[in-house]
Design a protein around this motif. Structure first.
Motif, PDB file in Angstrom:
ATOM      1  N   ALA A 167      -5.265   1.784  -1.371  1.00 21.73           N
ATOM      2  CA  ALA A 167      -4.107   2.166  -1.867  1.00 21.73           C
ATOM      3  C   ALA A 167      -4.447   3.385  -2.616  1.00 21.73           C
ATOM      4  O   ALA A 167      -3.524   4.380  -2.873  1.00 21.73           O
ATOM      5  CB  ALA A 167      -3.432   1.114  -2.293  1.00 21.73           C
TER       6      ALA A 167
ATOM      7  N   ARG B 147       0.910  -1.343   0.095  1.00 24.24           N
ATOM      8  CA  ARG B 147       0.016   0.050   0.050  1.00 24.24           C
ATOM      9  C   ARG B 147       0.788   1.215   0.040  1.00 24.24           C
ATOM     10  O   ARG B 147       0.560   2.152  -0.879  1.00 24.24           O
ATOM     11  CB  ARG B 147      -0.817   0.026   1.234  1.00 24.24           C
TER      12      ARG B 147
ATOM     13  N   ARG C  84       1.007   3.927  -3.014  1.00 28.11           N
ATOM     14  CA  ARG C  84       0.677   5.406  -2.839  1.00 28.11           C
ATOM     15  C   ARG C  84       1.952   6.467  -3.363  1.00 28.11           C
ATOM     16  O   ARG C  84       1.863   7.207  -4.178  1.00 28.11           O
ATOM     17  CB  ARG C  84       0.471   5.814  -1.456  1.00 28.11           C
TER      18      ARG C  84
END
Length: 299
Positions: free
Chosen positions: A143, A63, A67
């Motif tokens: 995410a 995640r 990002r």
């Protein structure tokens, strides 16, 4: 970069999952240099979190990396608009065993990364996380900052987009390698007919010199006859010894080209029905730093 810290077990989860995290970032960005930057930023974020709060380190790390990669993608897409000539992904030297995971090999191939480049950043992240890494919809939603329902719709759209553009036919590596080997022989001997024999009539050749390489075609060269003559002509103009050799590039057999012992290009080929339908040559020197030693990729 120091990898141990107070409160974390010695087998730091970041280190354990590093090749997976690099693969995620690389598939989202098509650039090993940018992927390394993303890993560095992700490590700093990971290092500031108390592990007591993290139930699933792998999911949490994927995640963070997603990002960071999305932030990066928005920046680099502007940079790529100003890029001189065609933009191709940064090639990686991979071990033959990457090819044994057929889906991973296809997903990191130069051909697929070039297709992924035509997706919007969020579509690309959703497609890669779902199709390649099998991440659950809820985690992808977290995410990319969307609802799971929106993620399903984005995935559907992205799959349609990719399937319309990816090579139609899956080729076994032995057949692919056979075509690559014949192409290498024809290149090394400057044999026009030998080149014509392995090129599909409507072959498309794209070169990425980044505006830094003399002789790299700025526009695609289309058609077997034109491409074969262009290659033979280019070889005849070279001062010194040009040598092509077969190597594993991005999970597929590809070609390393050296001039007087110096690496000048990495070439990836798309093969369909025993003929080359697409040639992608990366000659921009800034993109050739990861092809002298193997990069570990995993999922």
């Amino acid at each position: 970069m120091g990898m141990s810290r107070a409160g974390h077990a010695d087998d730091d989860q970041f280190v354990v999952h590093r090749s997976l995290l690099f693969t995620v970032a690389y598939e989202l960005l098509g650039s090993a240099a940018d992927a390394e930057d993303v890993l560095q930023e992700s490590w700093l974020r990971w290092a500031s979190v108390d592990p007591v709060w993290i139930r699933e380190p792998r999911a949490y790390l994927v995640r963070i990396v997603t990002r960071q990669a999305l932030n990066h993608l928005r920046t680099v897409s502007r940079r790529r608009e100003e890029y001189v000539g065609e933009w191709l992904p940064e090639p990686l030297l991979t071990s033959p065993d990457v090819a044994e995971d057929v889906e991973l090999a296809e997903s990191v191939s130069i051909a697929m990364l070039t297709v992924l480049e035509t997706l919007a950043p969020t579509e690309r992240a959703v497609f890669v996380l779902r199709e390649v890494f099998d991440v659950p919809y809820e985690e992808i939603a977290d995410a990319v900052g969307k609802t799971p329902a929106a993620v399903r719709q984005i995935e559907h759209r992205a799959k349609d987009h990719v399937s319309a553009r990816r090579p139609r036919i899956r080729v076994v590596d032995s057949e692919h390698k056979d075509v690559v080997d014949r192409f290498v022989v024809a290149l090394n001997t400057g044999n026009l007919q030998g080149l014509m024999d392995v090129l599909a009539p409507d072959v498309v050749s794209v070169a990425d010199g980044g505006g830094k390489v003399r002789g790299a075609a700025r526009r695609p060269v289309i058609g077997a006859d034109r491409l074969a003559r262009y290659l033979v002509g280019s070889i005849s103009k070279v001062e010194g010894e040009l040598v092509a050799s077969a190597v594993w590039v991005n999970g597929r057999p590809g070609i390393r080209v050296e001039l007087n012992g110096q690496l000048v290009a990495i070439t990836s080929l798309t093969v369909e029905n025993g003929q080359i339908t697409r040639v992608c040559s990366i000659a921009n020197p800034d993109k050739l730093s990861r092809v002298n030693e193997e990069t570990a990729l995993s999922r």
